[in-house]
Design a protein around this motif. Structure first.
Motif, PDB file in Angstrom:
ATOM      1  N   ARG A  47     -22.423 -18.755  32.708  1.00 23.57           N
ATOM      2  CA  ARG A  47     -21.929 -20.000  32.228  1.00 23.57           C
ATOM      3  C   ARG A  47     -22.147 -21.144  33.411  1.00 23.57           C
ATOM      4  O   ARG A  47     -22.643 -22.096  33.493  1.00 23.57           O
ATOM      5  N   ALA A  48     -21.342 -20.335  34.680  1.00 27.91           N
ATOM      6  CA  ALA A  48     -21.390 -21.518  35.741  1.00 27.91           C
ATOM      7  C   ALA A  48     -23.031 -21.241  36.268  1.00 27.91           C
ATOM      8  O   ALA A  48     -23.074 -22.366  36.971  1.00 27.91           O
ATOM      9  N   LEU A  49     -23.639 -20.286  36.000  1.00 33.42           N
ATOM     10  CA  LEU A  49     -25.093 -20.551  36.616  1.00 33.42           C
ATOM     11  C   LEU A  49     -25.680 -21.389  35.638  1.00 33.42           C
ATOM     12  O   LEU A  49     -27.160 -22.014  35.831  1.00 33.42           O
ATOM     13  N   GLY A  50     -25.223 -21.836  34.522  1.00 25.29           N
ATOM     14  CA  GLY A  50     -26.028 -22.943  33.543  1.00 25.29           C
ATOM     15  C   GLY A  50     -26.558 -22.112  32.287  1.00 25.29           C
ATOM     16  O   GLY A  50     -27.328 -23.116  31.560  1.00 25.29           O
ATOM     17  N   LEU A  51     -26.385 -20.892  32.056  1.00 23.82           N
ATOM     18  CA  LEU A  51     -26.758 -20.202  30.844  1.00 23.82           C
ATOM     19  C   LEU A  51     -25.594 -20.571  29.621  1.00 23.82           C
ATOM     20  O   LEU A  51     -24.702 -19.766  29.462  1.00 23.82           O
ATOM     21  N   ASP A  52     -25.991 -21.905  29.185  1.00 19.39           N
ATOM     22  CA  ASP A  52     -24.961 -22.303  28.201  1.00 19.39           C
ATOM     23  C   ASP A  52     -24.779 -21.369  26.966  1.00 19.39           C
ATOM     24  O   ASP A  52     -23.771 -21.626  26.207  1.00 19.39           O
ATOM     25  N   ASP A  53     -25.742 -20.487  26.595  1.00 17.81           N
ATOM     26  CA  ASP A  53     -25.481 -19.705  25.535  1.00 17.81           C
ATOM     27  C   ASP A  53     -24.724 -18.473  25.628  1.00 17.81           C
ATOM     28  O   ASP A  53     -24.745 -17.624  24.830  1.00 17.81           O
ATOM     29  N   ALA A  54     -24.327 -18.120  27.076  1.00 17.34           N
ATOM     30  CA  ALA A  54     -23.514 -16.883  27.197  1.00 17.34           C
ATOM     31  C   ALA A  54     -22.466 -16.918  26.462  1.00 17.34           C
ATOM     32  O   ALA A  54     -21.668 -17.650  26.575  1.00 17.34           O
ATOM     33  N   HIS A  55     -22.166 -15.601  26.129  1.00 15.09           N
ATOM     34  CA  HIS A  55     -20.976 -15.154  25.346  1.00 15.09           C
ATOM     35  C   HIS A  55     -20.718 -13.746  25.292  1.00 15.09           C
ATOM     36  O   HIS A  55     -21.406 -12.919  25.399  1.00 15.09           O
ATOM     37  N   LEU A  56     -19.517 -13.656  25.228  1.00 12.29           N
ATOM     38  CA  LEU A  56     -18.876 -12.249  24.973  1.00 12.29           C
ATOM     39  C   LEU A  56     -18.678 -11.868  23.348  1.00 12.29           C
ATOM     40  O   LEU A  56     -17.695 -12.891  22.824  1.00 12.29           O
ATOM     41  N   ASP A  57     -19.117 -10.824  22.855  1.00 14.36           N
ATOM     42  CA  ASP A  57     -18.966 -10.711  21.474  1.00 14.36           C
ATOM     43  C   ASP A  57     -17.799  -9.880  20.956  1.00 14.36           C
ATOM     44  O   ASP A  57     -17.073  -9.328  22.155  1.00 14.36           O
ATOM     45  N   GLU A  58     -17.235  -9.426  19.927  1.00 13.05           N
ATOM     46  CA  GLU A  58     -16.034  -8.908  19.367  1.00 13.05           C
ATOM     47  C   GLU A  58     -16.093  -7.408  19.892  1.00 13.05           C
ATOM     48  O   GLU A  58     -15.267  -7.022  19.942  1.00 13.05           O
ATOM     49  N   HIS A  59     -17.436  -6.900  20.190  1.00 13.48           N
ATOM     50  CA  HIS A  59     -17.589  -5.647  20.564  1.00 13.48           C
ATOM     51  C   HIS A  59     -17.658  -5.313  22.096  1.00 13.48           C
ATOM     52  O   HIS A  59     -17.708  -4.311  22.390  1.00 13.48           O
ATOM     53  N   GLY A  60     -17.753  -6.703  22.660  1.00 11.64           N
ATOM     54  CA  GLY A  60     -17.724  -6.248  24.146  1.00 11.64           C
ATOM     55  C   GLY A  60     -18.896  -6.658  24.818  1.00 11.64           C
ATOM     56  O   GLY A  60     -18.941  -6.516  25.990  1.00 11.64           O
TER      57      GLY A  60
END
Length: 415
Positions: A47-60
């Motif tokens: 996200r700090a790089l600017g990749l706004d869709d970055a996310h951690l899902d419930e499975h890791g």
């Protein structure tokens, strides 16, 4: 927010000190909660790089997208590495050491001086003169498998964002959990990922490319013996421990991991437990051809039945579970995936060496799930051991290879 300017070494050193060891006895995904610690770090950094869709899902699993900046119709390409480290040796309290400007010779580790990375056992060290070599202190794994791949993907993404003149199609980033225990792709959502092709960054020596891997099955033999008080056991007791031991003793010595190499498969007992009344043996079966798997499984069944002839009151239950298959059959249907990788490798001054993995990667599973996915070199060596090491300069080359591969895909795409 200013673009971070961490080097691949900065990232690598930050990641390896986070304990992410997976646990094959766990039934959860991820198998250990500590893997989520690294997942959260990577989510924040993306996200700090600017990749706004970055996310951690419930499975890791961690997902992110580097949007396309070209008008060409370039397929979405995924780069994948796993966050967990192997259960084979401790991953707790990793203390990375750096041998600056390596000038040859054996490397004695500082935390356990009985452990030495010897040149005669690690001949690739001869190619590392003048490099900066990262090792452990000898008391833990290093975690280059596969935190080197993570650091390289992250650094390549940072480089592309800092150099928008480099044209590319959509780049998908995927970091998985539990690869070391064979579950890395179990909970990956390929529809959400949205990639057409992929590459795992989970290899070793620079220039080595894996487009083929072992096919793998797991076999479990459960033995029910005859339990009798030892004082009245004559001609009546059938000890399941002895039956299990007899089966293992009859395994062919020329089909073991310690006696095979190259394209030779093996039968490998990985667990044995039990008591007089019952015992259990777990095996992994490996071969590059499915026919070879079946032959080894039939042999194991025949050995078991032959042993049981001496124990007429005992029974067994044999279960075979498919684990993964050779990705070559998938990749052969998409030659552009390997062609572009080999071209990128040559463009950075390396001669590609096509190799077969005596094991598996997330790429094998992902290939059969619909994402053709060969394996790329990271520069790491001696994985799964406290003698693990990697060259900083080789990691930098791997970063360059990722960038060059992305450029090749864009250059060869239709306008």
């Amino acid at each position: 927010m200013p673009l971070p300017t961490d080097t691949v070494l900065d990232r690598f050193l930050r990641y390896v000190v986070i304990d992410t060891q997976s646990d094959g006895s766990s039934t959860t995904q991820p198998s250990t909660q500590k893997q989520l610690t690294l997942g959260r770090v990577l989510e924040q950094e993306l996200r700090a790089l600017g990749l706004d869709d970055a996310h951690l899902d419930e499975h890791g699993n961690v997902y992110a997208t580097l949007p396309a900046n070209t008008e060409k119709q370039v397929p979405a390409i995924c780069f994948c590495s796993h966050m967990d480290t192997a259960p084979d040796f401790s991953g707790t309290n990793v203390k990375p050491q750096i041998v600056r400007n390596y000038q040859g010779g054996d490397i004695r580790l500082t935390g356990d001086t009985s452990r030495v990375i010897r040149v005669d056992e690690h001949p690739d060290l001869k190619d590392q003169i003048g490099h900066d070599i990262v090792t452990t202190d000898g008391t833990t794994l290093l975690g280059a498998d596969d935190k080197a791949g993570i650091a390289e993907i992250m650094t390549a993404a940072q480089f592309l964002l800092a150099n928008p003149q480099i044209k590319h199609g959509p780049i998908k980033i995927l970091f998985t959990t539990d690869e070391e225990i064979g579950r890395g792709a179990d909970k990956v959502d390929l529809e959400k990922l949205g990639a057409a092709f992929g590459y795992t960054l989970d290899g070793s020596t620079l220039g080595e490319i894996q487009s083929e891997n072992f096919s793998a099955d797991g076999v479990t033999i459960e033995i029910a013996g005859v339990a009798i008080h030892p004082g009245t056991a004559k001609d009546r007791m059938e000890n399941a421990i002895k039956i299990a031991s007899a089966i293992v003793a009859r395994l062919p010595q020329d089909q073991a991991p310690e006696t095979t190499e190259g394209r030779q498969g093996f039968i490998h007992p990985v667990g044995i437990s039990g008591a007089m009344e019952g015992a259990r043996i777990s095996f992994i079966i490996r071969d590059f051809e499915e026919k070879g798997l079946v032959e080894k499984e039939d042999l194991l069944k025949a050995i078991t039945q032959d042993v049981l002839k001496n124990y007429p009151g005992s029974t067994c239950n044999i279960q075979v579970k498919e684990q993964y298959r050779n990705m070559k059959s998938v990749l052969d249907r998409h030659p552009e995936v390997m062609d572009n990788l080999m071209e990128a490798t040559r463009l950075i001054g390396l001669e590609p060496k096509i190799d077969a993995i005596r094991g598996g990667t997330d790429g094998a599973r992902l290939s059969f799930m619909g994402l053709p996915c060969p394996n790329i070199y990271t520069g790491g060596h001696a994985y799964h051991s406290p003698l693990e090491w990697i060259s900083v300069q080789d990691m930098q080359v791997a970063v360059t290879a990722i960038v060059e591969l992305i450029k090749v895909w864009e250059e060869r795409a239709a306008a």
